[in-house]
Design an enzyme around this catalytic site. Structure first.
Site, short mmCIF file in Angstrom:
data_model
loop_
_atom_site.label_atom_id
_atom_site.label_comp_id
_atom_site.label_asym_id
_atom_site.label_seq_id
_atom_site.Cartn_x
_atom_site.Cartn_y
_atom_site.Cartn_z
N HIS A 195 -26.76 -16.07 25.68
CA HIS A 195 -25.48 -15.46 26.04
C HIS A 195 -25.53 -14.69 27.35
CE1 HIS A 195 -23.66 -16.68 22.34
NE2 HIS A 195 -24.46 -15.95 21.58
N GLU A 242 -28.73 -14.96 11.36
CA GLU A 242 -27.39 -14.64 11.86
C GLU A 242 -26.25 -15.15 10.99
OE1 GLU A 242 -27.29 -14.75 16.43
OE2 GLU A 242 -28.55 -16.47 15.91
#
Length: 260
Positions: free
Chosen positions: A45, A146
């Site tokens: 990211h 996650e």
């Protein structure tokens, strides 16, 4: 592997990690010289492109911090490239099953323990000719937890041979559990999941890791037993500091005006 922070993690000590989103290398120098013991280059990211990996690792090397890389995904060439470039550890996102955890380890360990291709180009330059002999025990490999599915499989993932640790991503985890992403993991269903992840990981002899924005959240994570604790990113710290100054002066930009 001569990384003192890596050895401390392996001995059971806690280490504070800084997160790098910004390209250019200077923020890596700033973060490292501020005292972060490890720094993670975020290739998933973050804004650091593949061509920026080695310059960022070189900047980290000038600070003494141990370099980690969060790869974009479970793709063996990306993992091997990060390690060959000199990463002391890798973090792989979205590991949901024990099979994926085993594939992650396989890509990061040399035969006969795994299938990592031999060619430690910069790693051997940085760590010396003994690198290959020490890499399988010295390089840290973290599987990111996650999702709700990953939580269901946590016990099996944490028992994966050769896996160094489990690293919790509270943003995606809260999104998966509740439908709303938040980095504050102190309340509700996410709080219970984060606490359990630390306990399960430690019980199986792995290193519990987690991302936090720093300050109170990092302290809370340490109290829960997390030992590899990310305490802020360069992007978020810069943004918060800038807004803090402008708020103090009564001149902070509104969210809408800051887009243009």
């Amino acid at each position: 592997m001569p990384e003192s922070a890596v050895r401390r993690l392996q001995r059971g000590e806690a280490v504070l990690n800084g997160w790098l989103h910004l390209p250019g290398g200077v923020s890596a120098e700033v973060m490292g010289r501020a005292g972060y013991e490890t720094l993670t280059v975020d290739l998933q990211h973050g804004l650091i492109g593949d061509g920026g990996l080695v310059p960022t690792l070189q900047a980290i090397a000038a600070t003494g911090a141990a370099p980690f890389v969060r790869v974009p995904g479970l793709h063996p060439p990306d993992l091997m490239r990060a390690l060959d470039a000199g990463a002391a550890g890798v973090i792989c996102p979205l590991i949901d099953t024990p099979a994926q955890a085993a594939a992650l380890v396989h890509a990061c360990r040399y035969p006969p323990l795994g299938g990592r291709s031999f060619g430690p180009t910069r790693a051997r330059l940085v760590y010396g000719d003994e690198y290959a002999a020490a890499a399988d025990t010295g390089v840290l490999v973290f599987a990111m937890i996650e999702t709700a599915r990953a939580l269901e499989n946590l016990e099996a993932i944490a028992q994966t041979p050769g896996l160094s640790g489990v690293y919790v991503g509270p943003g995606d985890l809260s999104l998966s559990l509740t439908g709303a992403a938040t980095l504050d993991f102190r309340l509700g269903e996410t709080a219970a999941a984060v606490a359990r992840a630390a306990q399960v990981t430690a019980r199986h002899g792995r290193i519990p890791g987690i991302f936090t924005q720093g300050g109170d959240l990092a302290r809370h994570a340490l109290k829960l037993g997390y030992r590899f604790v990310t305490a802020g990113s360069d992007f978020a710290l810069l943004s918060a500091a800038a807004r803090g100054v402008l708020t103090d002066l009564g001149a902070a930009a509104s969210p809408a005006s800051s887009l243009y």
